[in-house]
Design an enzyme around this catalytic site. Structure first.
Site, PDB file in Angstrom:
ATOM      1  CG  ASN A 142      38.276 104.427  21.587  1.00 33.17           C
ATOM      2  OD1 ASN A 142      38.977 103.414  21.646  1.00 33.17           O
ATOM      3  ND2 ASN A 142      37.138 104.551  22.256  1.00 33.17           N
ATOM      4  CB  CYS A 144      32.475  92.395  22.643  1.00 36.81           C
ATOM      5  SG  CYS A 144      31.639  93.941  22.869  1.00 36.81           S
ATOM      6  CG  ASP A 196      33.239 104.611  25.280  1.00 31.31           C
ATOM      7  OD1 ASP A 196      34.075 104.879  24.408  1.00 31.31           O
ATOM      8  OD2 ASP A 196      32.403 103.699  25.168  1.00 31.31           O
TER       9      ASP A 196
HETATM   10  C1  EPZ Z   1      33.590 102.929  19.070  1.00 30.62           C
HETATM   11  O1  EPZ Z   1      33.168 101.590  18.890  1.00 30.62           O
HETATM   12  C2  EPZ Z   1      34.508 102.924  20.282  1.00 30.62           C
HETATM   13  N1  EPZ Z   1      35.671 102.068  19.989  1.00 30.62           N
HETATM   14  C3  EPZ Z   1      33.749 102.408  21.493  1.00 30.62           C
HETATM   15  O2  EPZ Z   1      34.620 102.497  22.613  1.00 30.62           O
HETATM   16  C4  EPZ Z   1      32.548 103.316  21.727  1.00 30.62           C
HETATM   17  O3  EPZ Z   1      31.807 102.818  22.830  1.00 30.62           O
HETATM   18  C5  EPZ Z   1      31.676 103.352  20.462  1.00 30.62           C
HETATM   19  O4  EPZ Z   1      32.466 103.777  19.344  1.00 30.62           O
HETATM   20  C6  EPZ Z   1      30.496 104.306  20.600  1.00 30.62           C
HETATM   21  O5  EPZ Z   1      30.969 105.597  20.871  1.00 30.62           O
HETATM   22  C7  EPZ Z   1      36.659 102.558  19.209  1.00 30.62           C
HETATM   23  O6  EPZ Z   1      36.609 103.676  18.739  1.00 30.62           O
HETATM   24  C8  EPZ Z   1      37.829 101.653  18.981  1.00 30.62           C
HETATM   25  P1  EPZ Z   1      29.883 102.104  16.788  1.00 30.62           P
HETATM   26  P2  EPZ Z   1      32.406 101.161  17.532  1.00 30.62           P
HETATM   27  O7  EPZ Z   1      30.192 101.502  15.464  1.00 30.62           O
HETATM   28  O8  EPZ Z   1      32.881 102.011  16.416  1.00 30.62           O
HETATM   29  C9  EPZ Z   1      25.993  99.591  15.887  1.00 30.62           C
HETATM   30  C10 EPZ Z   1      35.726 101.755  24.514  1.00 30.62           C
HETATM   31  O9  EPZ Z   1      35.284 101.499  25.633  1.00 30.62           O
HETATM   32  N2  EPZ Z   1      26.660  99.228  14.624  1.00 30.62           N
HETATM   33  O10 EPZ Z   1      29.871 103.598  16.909  1.00 30.62           O
HETATM   34  O11 EPZ Z   1      32.519  99.694  17.409  1.00 30.62           O
HETATM   35  C11 EPZ Z   1      26.709  99.026  17.116  1.00 30.62           C
HETATM   36  O12 EPZ Z   1      26.268  97.719  17.373  1.00 30.62           O
HETATM   37  C12 EPZ Z   1      34.982 101.290  23.290  1.00 30.62           C
HETATM   38  O13 EPZ Z   1      36.760 102.434  24.296  1.00 30.62           O
HETATM   39  C13 EPZ Z   1      25.966  98.462  13.695  1.00 30.62           C
HETATM   40  O14 EPZ Z   1      24.823  98.064  13.921  1.00 30.62           O
HETATM   41  O15 EPZ Z   1      30.923 101.546  17.861  1.00 30.62           O
HETATM   42  C14 EPZ Z   1      26.318  99.991  18.208  1.00 30.62           C
HETATM   43  O16 EPZ Z   1      25.038  99.633  18.705  1.00 30.62           O
HETATM   44  C15 EPZ Z   1      33.804 100.420  23.662  1.00 30.62           C
HETATM   45  N3  EPZ Z   1      26.579  98.132  12.522  1.00 30.62           N
HETATM   46  C16 EPZ Z   1      26.198 101.332  17.467  1.00 30.62           C
HETATM   47  O17 EPZ Z   1      26.088 100.999  16.079  1.00 30.62           O
HETATM   48  C17 EPZ Z   1      27.845  98.554  12.212  1.00 30.62           C
HETATM   49  O18 EPZ Z   1      28.341  98.243  11.112  1.00 30.62           O
HETATM   50  C18 EPZ Z   1      27.405 102.242  17.627  1.00 30.62           C
HETATM   51  O19 EPZ Z   1      28.534 101.461  17.342  1.00 30.62           O
HETATM   52  C19 EPZ Z   1      28.527  99.349  13.162  1.00 30.62           C
HETATM   53  C20 EPZ Z   1      27.909  99.674  14.355  1.00 30.62           C
END
Ligand code: EPZ
Length: 416
Positions: free
Chosen positions: A23, A116, A304
Site C-alpha cells: 500500500n 468490492c 487490515d
Molecule cells: C486503503 O484503501 C488501503 N488500500 C486498504 O487496504 C485499507 O483497508 C484502507 O485504506 C483503510 O486503511 C490501499 O492503500 C491501496 P479509504 P482505501 O479510502 O484508500 C470510505 C488491503 O487489504 N470512502 O481509506 O480505498 C470507504 O468506503 C486494502 O491492503 C468514501 O466514502 O480506503 C471506507 O469506508 C483493503 N469515499 C473509508 O472511507 C471516498 O472517496 C476508508 O476508505 C473514499 C473512501
C-alpha cells in the site's frame, strides 16, 4: 483455480524477511506519472497488484523495467491518459493515477472502480477534492472524465479519513498553482512514505503523517530514487500467525514503530515481543488470550489486521469483541471460520468470538485479501487438513506466502 492445502498443528519457528509495503508501492508507482524523468524504486514487493499497476502504467506509455524488487519507471512519453475498466475492476488502487494524470497532463479518463467484497468503497472524496482544485469532472459510461488547464491550490477538508483519497490529492497538489491544505488527512505510514518519495522528486510537502498536510505546488518534478517502506500488515500477519500457532519467530527488514497498536494487542494476548532495529521477535508458548479490537484510522488498530485477529480469537482462551468501523462488509471471513468450528456471532459491525480449544480442518473459500490471510492462520492451527480455495486474493498482497510459512515450519502447499 489454485488452492492452498495446510496441515494444522505445527508451531512456527525461525526467521522471515518482510517485503516492501503493497500500500506504499502502489501510490508510489503512480507518482512516476508526475515527471518525465526516471523514478528508481527498490524493495517493491513482487505481488499481483503491483504487476497489475505496472501493466496499467505501461499501457499509458510509461517505460517500466522490473528486476526482482527493483522497478525503474519513466513517463517521458505518455500517449494515453486512460485507466480502462478491465484493469480498474481487478485493482481499485488504479484510481491513484487520476490525480497525477490531471496534475501533469490536464486530463484523465479513469474507470469508476466497482464495489468490492468488503464494501461499496466510493471515490467521491477523490472527485470532490479535484473539483475543489478546479478540475471539471464528468461521470459518463462508468468513467471519471477529469479536465483542468492547471489545478489550483485549495483548502480541502475530508468528510472522513481516506488513505488513497489523501494520496491522490497530495500527488495532484504537487504540481498545482499555489498551496493546497489537506485537512482530516490520513496519517497512515504509507502516506508518509509516498510523501518522502514526492519530496525526493522536488515536491514541497509538510505535515505528512499528521491530519493536516500542506503542499506548495511547483512547476515540475524531477526523477529520484526511493526505497519502499516495509509492509506493516504483512509483518502483523506473520506475528498473529505465530501467536495463534505458538512458537518463536523473528521478522527481519521490518519496522516496529508503525505497529504499536498491533504489538500491544499481541502482548495482551500473551505473546512476548522483542524489538531490535529492523527486527521484531515474538515468542508464544501458551494458548492465546482473547483480545478485543476496534478498527479505526491510523494510529488506531488497522482494519487490515481485523480478520487476522479474528482467527487468533477463534482459538483463544475466553471471548472477545471485534468492531469494524471502516468498511461496511468486512466480515466475509466469519462464515468460513464457522466452517472450521469457530464460535462467532455477528451483530452489524460487531462480532463476538468465543474461543475454541480446537478448530477442525475443512475446505473453505477466500473472499478478499485479508480474509484469505485470516483463513491461512486458522488453517495453521486447525486439526487436520484445511484447503483454501480462490487464493488469488492472497497473491494480491502477500509475496511468496507459502514459501515464507514453510520456512517457518508450516505444512502448507499450493495445489492446482
Ligand atoms: C486503503 O484503501 C488501503 N488500500 C486498504 O487496504 C485499507 O483497508 C484502507 O485504506 C483503510 O486503511 C490501499 O492503500 C491501496 P479509504 P482505501 O479510502 O484508500 C470510505 C488491503 O487489504 N470512502 O481509506 O480505498 C470507504 O468506503 C486494502 O491492503 C468514501 O466514502 O480506503 C471506507 O469506508 C483493503 N469515499 C473509508 O472511507 C471516498 O472517496 C476508508 O476508505 C473514499 C473512501
Amino acid at each position: 483455480m489454485q488452492r492452498l492445502a495446510i496441515q494444522g498443528g505445527n508451531r512456527l519457528n525461525g526467521e522471515v524477511r518482510i517485503s516492501g509495503a503493497k500500500n506504499a508501492a502502489l501510490p508510489i508507482l503512480c507518482a512516476s506519472l508526475l515527471t518525465g524523468d526516471p523514478l528508481q524504486l527498490d524493495n517493491v514487493p513482487d505481488l499481483n497488484d503491483v504487476a497489475t499497476m505496472r501493466k496499467l502504467l505501461q499501457q499509458m506509455g510509461v517505460a517500466v523495467e522490473a528486476t526482482g524488487n527493483q522497478v525503474a519507471l519513466s513517463a517521458a512519453h505518455i500517449d494515453k491518459l486512460e485507466a480502462p475498466y478491465d484493469m480498474v475492476k481487478t485493482m481499485r488502487a488504479a484510481i491513484l493515477v487520476l490525480g497525477p494524470l490531471v496534475a501533469r497532463f490536464g486530463e484523465a479518463r479513469v474507470s469508476l472502480p466497482g464495489g468490492c467484497a468488503i464494501g461499496s468503497r466510493p471515490v467521491d472524496l477523490h472527485i470532490k477534492g479535484l473539483q475543489a482544485m478546479g478540475a471539471e469532472i464528468h461521470i459518463e459510461h462508468g468513467y471519471i472524465h477529469a479536465q483542468a488547464k492547471r489545478l489550483k491550490g485549495a483548502r480541502i477538508c475530508f468528510d472522513l479519513v481516506s488513505v488513497t483519497g489523501t494520496e491522490n490529492l497530495m500527488m495532484a497538489a504537487t504540481l498545482a498553482d499555489g498551496v493546497t491544505v489537506l485537512e482530516n488527512a490520513a496519517r497512515e505510514p504509507e502516506v508518509v512514505d509516498l510523501a518522502y518519495c514526492l519530496i525526493a522528486m522536488g515536491a514541497k510537502i509538510e505535515g505528512a503523517g499528521s491530519d493536516t498536510i500542506t503542499i506548495a505546488g511547483v512547476e515540475k518534478l524531477h526523477g529520484a530514487s526511493h526505497r519502499v517502506m516495509p509492509d506493516r500488515i504483512e509483518s502483523g500477519t506473520f506475528l498473529v500467525a505465530a501467536a495463534a500457532a505458538g512458537g518463536s519467530i523473528t521478522l527481519t527488514g521490518t519496522r516496529a514503530d508503525i505497529l504499536d497498536n498491533v504489538l500491544e494487542k499481541l502482548q495482551e494476548a500473551g505473546a512476548t515481543i522483542q524489538v531490535a532495529g529492523s527486527t521484531i521477535s515474538l515468542q508464544m508458548s501458551k494458548r492465546p488470550t482473547a483480545v478485543n479490537v476496534r478498527t479505526a484510522p491510523y494510529p488506531a488498530f488497522p482494519t487490515d489486521m481485523q480478520a487476522q485477529f479474528m482467527a487468533l480469537n477463534a482459538v483463544a482462551e475466553g471471548s472477545a469483541m471485534v468492531v469494524e468501523t471502516i468498511f461496511e462488509n468486512r466480515f466475509m471471513h466469519v462464515q468460513e471460520l464457522r466452517r472450521l468450528g469457530a464460535q462467532i456471532d455477528v451483530e452489524g459491525n460487531t462480532a463476538v468470538i468465543r474461543g475454541c480449544a480446537q478448530l477442525e480442518g475443512a475446505t473453505i473459500m477466500a473472499t478478499d485479501l485479508r480474509a484469505s490471510a485470516c483463513l491461512v492462520i486458522a488453517g495453521l492451527v486447525a486439526q487436520g487438513e484445511t484447503v483454501i480455495d480462490r487464493i488469488y486474493h492472497l497473491d494480491r498482497g502477500y509475496e511468496h506466502i507459502e514459501a515464507k510459512l514453510s520456512a517457518l515450519g508450516a505444512q502448507i502447499r499450493r495445489i492446482k
